[in-house]
Design a protein around this motif. Structure first.
Motif, mmCIF file in Angstrom:
data_model
loop_
_atom_site.group_PDB
_atom_site.id
_atom_site.type_symbol
_atom_site.label_atom_id
_atom_site.label_comp_id
_atom_site.label_asym_id
_atom_site.label_seq_id
_atom_site.Cartn_x
_atom_site.Cartn_y
_atom_site.Cartn_z
ATOM 1 N N GLN A 106 0.999 -1.303 0.062
ATOM 2 C CA GLN A 106 -0.018 0.174 0.108
ATOM 3 C C GLN A 106 0.785 1.303 0.177
ATOM 4 O O GLN A 106 1.806 1.351 0.654
ATOM 5 C CB GLN A 106 -0.672 0.074 1.018
ATOM 6 N N ASP A 107 0.313 2.299 -0.590
ATOM 7 C CA ASP A 107 1.088 3.906 -0.770
ATOM 8 C C ASP A 107 0.442 4.360 0.263
ATOM 9 O O ASP A 107 -0.431 5.460 -0.378
ATOM 10 C CB ASP A 107 1.211 4.184 -2.245
ATOM 11 N N TYR A 108 0.745 4.398 1.601
ATOM 12 C CA TYR A 108 0.128 5.273 2.619
ATOM 13 C C TYR A 108 0.297 6.682 2.432
ATOM 14 O O TYR A 108 -0.286 7.641 2.803
ATOM 15 C CB TYR A 108 0.693 4.752 3.748
ATOM 16 N N LYS A 109 1.725 6.997 1.824
ATOM 17 C CA LYS A 109 2.136 8.281 1.706
ATOM 18 C C LYS A 109 1.395 9.485 0.756
ATOM 19 O O LYS A 109 1.506 10.321 0.683
ATOM 20 C CB LYS A 109 3.655 8.350 1.407
ATOM 21 N N ASN A 110 0.746 8.635 -0.226
ATOM 22 C CA ASN A 110 0.157 9.286 -1.292
ATOM 23 C C ASN A 110 -1.413 8.772 -1.545
ATOM 24 O O ASN A 110 -1.701 8.005 -2.507
ATOM 25 C CB ASN A 110 0.613 9.178 -2.561
ATOM 26 N N PRO A 111 -2.213 8.969 -0.467
ATOM 27 C CA PRO A 111 -3.670 8.696 -0.541
ATOM 28 C C PRO A 111 -4.421 9.362 -1.974
ATOM 29 O O PRO A 111 -3.883 10.216 -2.224
ATOM 30 C CB PRO A 111 -4.169 9.215 0.781
ATOM 31 N N LEU A 112 -5.168 8.182 -2.506
ATOM 32 C CA LEU A 112 -5.933 8.905 -3.622
ATOM 33 C C LEU A 112 -7.328 9.936 -3.023
ATOM 34 O O LEU A 112 -7.605 10.678 -3.915
ATOM 35 C CB LEU A 112 -6.414 7.708 -4.510
ATOM 36 N N ALA A 113 -7.594 9.632 -2.196
ATOM 37 C CA ALA A 113 -8.621 10.503 -1.391
ATOM 38 C C ALA A 113 -8.941 10.047 0.201
ATOM 39 O O ALA A 113 -8.527 9.001 0.452
ATOM 40 C CB ALA A 113 -10.136 10.094 -1.891
ATOM 41 N N THR A 114 -9.111 11.085 0.753
ATOM 42 C CA THR A 114 -9.292 11.310 2.043
ATOM 43 C C THR A 114 -10.580 11.922 2.676
ATOM 44 O O THR A 114 -11.007 12.777 2.023
ATOM 45 C CB THR A 114 -8.210 11.756 2.794
ATOM 46 N N GLY A 115 -11.002 11.907 4.024
ATOM 47 C CA GLY A 115 -11.985 12.630 4.423
ATOM 48 C C GLY A 115 -13.134 12.501 4.089
ATOM 49 O O GLY A 115 -14.158 13.169 4.417
ATOM 50 N N PHE A 116 -13.822 11.487 3.382
ATOM 51 C CA PHE A 116 -14.994 11.199 2.825
ATOM 52 C C PHE A 116 -15.695 10.245 3.886
ATOM 53 O O PHE A 116 -15.105 9.630 4.670
ATOM 54 C CB PHE A 116 -15.178 10.520 1.472
ATOM 55 N N ASP A 117 -17.033 10.111 3.919
ATOM 56 C CA ASP A 117 -17.851 9.289 4.823
ATOM 57 C C ASP A 117 -17.749 7.621 4.142
ATOM 58 O O ASP A 117 -18.422 7.766 2.838
ATOM 59 C CB ASP A 117 -19.084 9.876 5.015
ATOM 60 N N ILE A 118 -17.292 6.859 4.576
ATOM 61 C CA ILE A 118 -17.693 5.522 4.130
ATOM 62 C C ILE A 118 -18.825 5.116 3.786
ATOM 63 O O ILE A 118 -19.154 4.056 2.891
ATOM 64 C CB ILE A 118 -16.809 4.392 4.904
ATOM 65 N N LEU A 119 -19.788 5.463 4.385
ATOM 66 C CA LEU A 119 -21.276 5.213 4.324
ATOM 67 C C LEU A 119 -21.952 5.830 2.798
ATOM 68 O O LEU A 119 -23.014 5.358 2.570
ATOM 69 C CB LEU A 119 -22.261 5.512 5.345
ATOM 70 N N ASP A 120 -21.012 6.568 2.188
ATOM 71 C CA ASP A 120 -21.488 7.067 0.842
ATOM 72 C C ASP A 120 -21.492 6.219 0.017
ATOM 73 O O ASP A 120 -22.427 6.236 -0.964
ATOM 74 C CB ASP A 120 -20.384 8.338 0.672
ATOM 75 N N GLY A 121 -20.556 5.270 0.138
ATOM 76 C CA GLY A 121 -20.605 4.118 -0.891
ATOM 77 C C GLY A 121 -19.973 4.375 -2.359
ATOM 78 O O GLY A 121 -19.734 3.554 -3.255
ATOM 79 N N TRP A 122 -19.169 5.592 -2.539
ATOM 80 C CA TRP A 122 -18.437 5.935 -3.796
ATOM 81 C C TRP A 122 -17.802 7.261 -3.646
ATOM 82 O O TRP A 122 -17.854 7.774 -2.527
ATOM 83 C CB TRP A 122 -19.493 6.173 -4.888
ATOM 84 N N HIS A 123 -16.743 7.182 -4.454
ATOM 85 C CA HIS A 123 -15.940 8.398 -4.519
ATOM 86 C C HIS A 123 -15.168 8.261 -5.825
ATOM 87 O O HIS A 123 -14.962 7.461 -6.168
ATOM 88 C CB HIS A 123 -14.896 8.517 -3.422
ATOM 89 N N ILE A 124 -14.989 9.597 -6.370
ATOM 90 C CA ILE A 124 -14.421 9.823 -7.575
ATOM 91 C C ILE A 124 -12.811 9.989 -7.486
ATOM 92 O O ILE A 124 -12.399 10.952 -6.647
ATOM 93 C CB ILE A 124 -14.653 10.750 -8.498
ATOM 94 N N ILE A 125 -12.155 9.464 -8.074
ATOM 95 C CA ILE A 125 -10.525 9.505 -7.756
ATOM 96 C C ILE A 125 -9.788 9.799 -9.234
ATOM 97 O O ILE A 125 -10.492 9.573 -10.166
ATOM 98 C CB ILE A 125 -9.757 8.182 -7.286
#
Length: 124
Positions: free
Chosen positions: A75-94
Motif C-alpha cells: 500500500q502507498d500510504y504516503k500518497n492517498p488517492l482520497a481522504t476525509g469522505f464518509d464510508i457510508l457514501d458508497g462511492w468516491h471519484i479519484i
C-alpha cells in the motif's frame, strides 16, 4: 460495609472482564465493487470507486474514509488517492495516478479497517 464491598467487587469484575455500559463499536469493512477485476484504468482519467454499504453495523468505529493504491499488495500510504469522505457514501471519484503500468493494482478502502478490492490494470 457489605454494600461497599459488593460495589467495589462489581466494579473490579467489570474492569477485569471488559464489561462496559457503552454501546459496542463495530469494525466495518465494506467490499469494494469497482474498479472490477481485470478492468483497465488509464493514467489521468477520473474513476468512480464504489463499495457495498448495504449492511453497515449499528455502531461504526470510524466513518472517515481513505482510499490508497496498492501494487503487489504493498500500500502507498504516503500518497492517498482520497481522504476525509464518509464510508457510508458508497462511492468516491479519484484521478488515476501517474504510476508505472501494471496488472497487479488494487484499491484499499480504510475506515476502521483496510479492505482490498479486486486486482486491475493501469495503463497510459
Amino acid at each position: 460495609m457489605f454494600m461497599k464491598l459488593s460495589a467495589v467487587a462489581v466494579t473490579l469484575l467489570a474492569a477485569f472482564t471488559g464489561v462496559s455500559h457503552a454501546a459496542p463499536l463495530d469494525v466495518y469493512a465494506p467490499p469494494l465493487l469497482t474498479p472490477t477485476a481485470g478492468e483497465v484504468l488509464i493514467v489521468g482519467n477520473q474513476q468512480n470507486v464504489t463499495w457495498d454499504t448495504s449492511r453497515p453495523p449499528q455502531h461504526i468505529t470510524n466513518r472517515t474514509g481513505t482510499l490508497v493504491l496498492a501494487k503487489g499488495g504493498i500500500q502507498d500510504y504516503k500518497n492517498p488517492l482520497a481522504t476525509g469522505f464518509d464510508i457510508l457514501d458508497g462511492w468516491h471519484i479519484i484521478t488515476v495516478p501517474n504510476v508505472q503500468e501494471g496488472d497487479d493494482y488494487q484499491l484499499v478502502l480504510f475506515g476502521d479497517s483496510g479492505n482490498y478490492g479486486p486486482k486491475f490494470s493501469i495503463r497510459y
